[in-house]
Design an enzyme around this catalytic site. Structure first.
Site, short mmCIF file in Angstrom:
data_model
loop_
_atom_site.label_atom_id
_atom_site.label_comp_id
_atom_site.label_asym_id
_atom_site.label_seq_id
_atom_site.Cartn_x
_atom_site.Cartn_y
_atom_site.Cartn_z
N ARG A 103 6.48 51.52 82.45
CA ARG A 103 7.59 51.19 81.55
C ARG A 103 8.88 51.20 82.33
O ARG A 103 9.18 52.15 83.04
CB ARG A 103 7.74 52.26 80.46
CG ARG A 103 6.68 52.30 79.46
CD ARG A 103 7.11 52.99 78.19
NE ARG A 103 7.87 54.22 78.33
CZ ARG A 103 8.31 54.92 77.31
NH1 ARG A 103 8.08 54.49 76.08
NH2 ARG A 103 8.98 56.03 77.47
N THR A 107 14.77 49.49 79.84
CA THR A 107 14.42 48.61 78.70
C THR A 107 13.20 49.13 77.94
O THR A 107 12.94 48.69 76.82
CB THR A 107 14.06 47.20 79.21
OG1 THR A 107 12.87 47.30 80.01
CG2 THR A 107 15.18 46.60 80.06
N ASP A 199 6.24 63.47 79.88
CA ASP A 199 5.70 62.30 80.61
C ASP A 199 4.27 62.61 81.06
O ASP A 199 4.04 63.44 81.94
CB ASP A 199 6.59 62.00 81.82
CG ASP A 199 6.20 60.69 82.50
OD1 ASP A 199 7.07 59.82 82.63
OD2 ASP A 199 5.02 60.54 82.88
N ASP A 202 3.37 62.05 84.87
CA ASP A 202 3.95 63.08 85.73
C ASP A 202 3.24 64.42 85.57
O ASP A 202 3.03 65.15 86.54
CB ASP A 202 5.45 63.25 85.43
CG ASP A 202 6.28 62.11 86.01
OD1 ASP A 202 5.78 61.42 86.91
OD2 ASP A 202 7.42 61.93 85.56
C1 PRP Z 1 3.35 55.94 79.86
C2 PRP Z 1 2.04 56.07 79.14
C3 PRP Z 1 1.84 54.69 78.59
C4 PRP Z 1 3.23 54.25 78.28
C5 PRP Z 1 3.45 54.39 76.80
O1 PRP Z 1 3.18 55.33 81.09
O2 PRP Z 1 0.99 56.51 79.94
O3 PRP Z 1 1.21 53.80 79.48
O4 PRP Z 1 4.12 55.14 78.97
O5 PRP Z 1 4.70 53.92 76.45
P1 PRP Z 1 4.89 52.62 75.55
O6 PRP Z 1 3.97 52.77 74.39
O7 PRP Z 1 6.35 52.71 75.14
O8 PRP Z 1 4.61 51.41 76.37
P2 PRP Z 1 4.38 55.14 82.13
O9 PRP Z 1 5.04 53.82 81.95
O10 PRP Z 1 5.28 56.35 82.08
O11 PRP Z 1 3.64 55.04 83.51
P3 PRP Z 1 2.76 56.14 84.29
O12 PRP Z 1 1.49 56.32 83.51
O13 PRP Z 1 2.54 55.50 85.61
O14 PRP Z 1 3.55 57.42 84.38
N1 URA Z 2 5.13 57.90 78.02
C1 URA Z 2 4.90 59.22 78.16
O1 URA Z 2 4.26 59.65 79.14
N2 URA Z 2 5.35 60.06 77.21
C2 URA Z 2 6.02 59.63 76.14
O2 URA Z 2 6.42 60.46 75.29
C3 URA Z 2 6.28 58.25 76.01
C4 URA Z 2 5.81 57.41 76.95
#
Ligand code: PRP
Ligand code: URA
Length: 208
Positions: A103, A107, A199, A202
């Site tokens: 994400r 945005t 997150d 993370d």
């Molecule tokens: C997180 C999570 C989803 C997304 C959800 O991933 O694991 O994939 O956010 O958010 P959304 O419903 O608003 O799209 P992130 O983009 O943080 O990436 P990561 O798993 O690499 O940390």
């Molecule tokens: N992605 C995450 O990992 N946590 C949230 O709460 C939203 C998006």
């Protein structure tokens, strides 16, 4: 789209532990894997079976085994990776695809960086894994991609979802089956789920 919310006390208990700020990386990984396994048990209750003949030490008998092309498990990178072993504990022979999305921090829109699915995806039951369904942008984009590659039988498993995420996924893909561990209250101004767990990527990988 059908949405199933988990009611099993073990799933609820483990999600509560997952949320705690004091839960460290090792415990977090173990919990998310266990939750995925328990949710997988519910989500895979309709896997097709066919009868085969087996010889027990006592006699010959006709009994069911899983039937059809192997399951395709598709984690959304990164955080979905944390759920894969939980599903593999149930279905060790499953094929694994990957969809890389992150994400944009400003945005909140998903950006694709890697996608590879098992062959004959059109003939497989597909289980997409992502612990967090927040705005729903990543989930919608992942299912868009799978459908473009020919996938039709799609289940989506998310440990924590927001009402906004469930609505967005239902609207874009009314034909899929969604399994949610817990439905939370709302999103905050940074599009994080409240109360949520922070997150997920993370916390699984210990990157912050
Ligand atoms: C997180 C999570 C989803 C997304 C959800 O991933 O694991 O994939 O956010 O958010 P959304 O419903 O608003 O799209 P992130 O983009 O943080 O990436 P990561 O798993 O690499 O940390
Ligand atoms: N992605 C995450 O990992 N946590 C949230 O709460 C939203 C998006």
């Amino acid at each position: 789209m059908s949405v199933s919310y988990m009611t099993h006390p073990l799933i609820k208990h483990k999600i509560t532990l997952l949320r705690k700020r004091s839960t460290g990386t090792g415990e977090f990984r173990k919990l998310i894997e266990e939750i995925a396994m328990l949710m997988g048990y519910e989500a895979l209750a309709d896997l097709p079976t066919a009868d085969i003949t087996v010889h027990t030490p006592i006699e010959e008998t006709i009994q069911p085994v899983l039937n059809g092309k192997k399951l395709a498990v598709v984690p959304i990178l990164r955080a979905g990776l944390g759920m894969v072993n939980g599903i593999l504990a149930l279905v060790p022979s499953a094929k694994i695809g990957h969809i890389g999305l992150y994400r944009d921090p400003d945005t909140h829109k998903p950006h694709e960086y890697y996608c590879k699915l098992p062959e004959s995806i059109d003939q497989r039951q597909i289980v997409v894994l992502d612990p967090m369904l927040a705005t729903g942008g990543s989930a919608v984009a992942a299912v868009d991609f799978i459908k473009k590659q020919g996938g039709t039988r799609i289940k989506f498993m998310s440990v924590i979802a927001s009402p906004e995420g469930v609505s967005a996924l239902m609207k874009a893909h009314p034909d899929i089956q969604l399994y949610v561990g817990c439905l939370d209250r709302c999103l905050n101004e940074d599009a994080y789920i409240c109360p949520g767990l922070g997150d997920a990527g993370d916390r699984i990988f210990g990157t912050v």
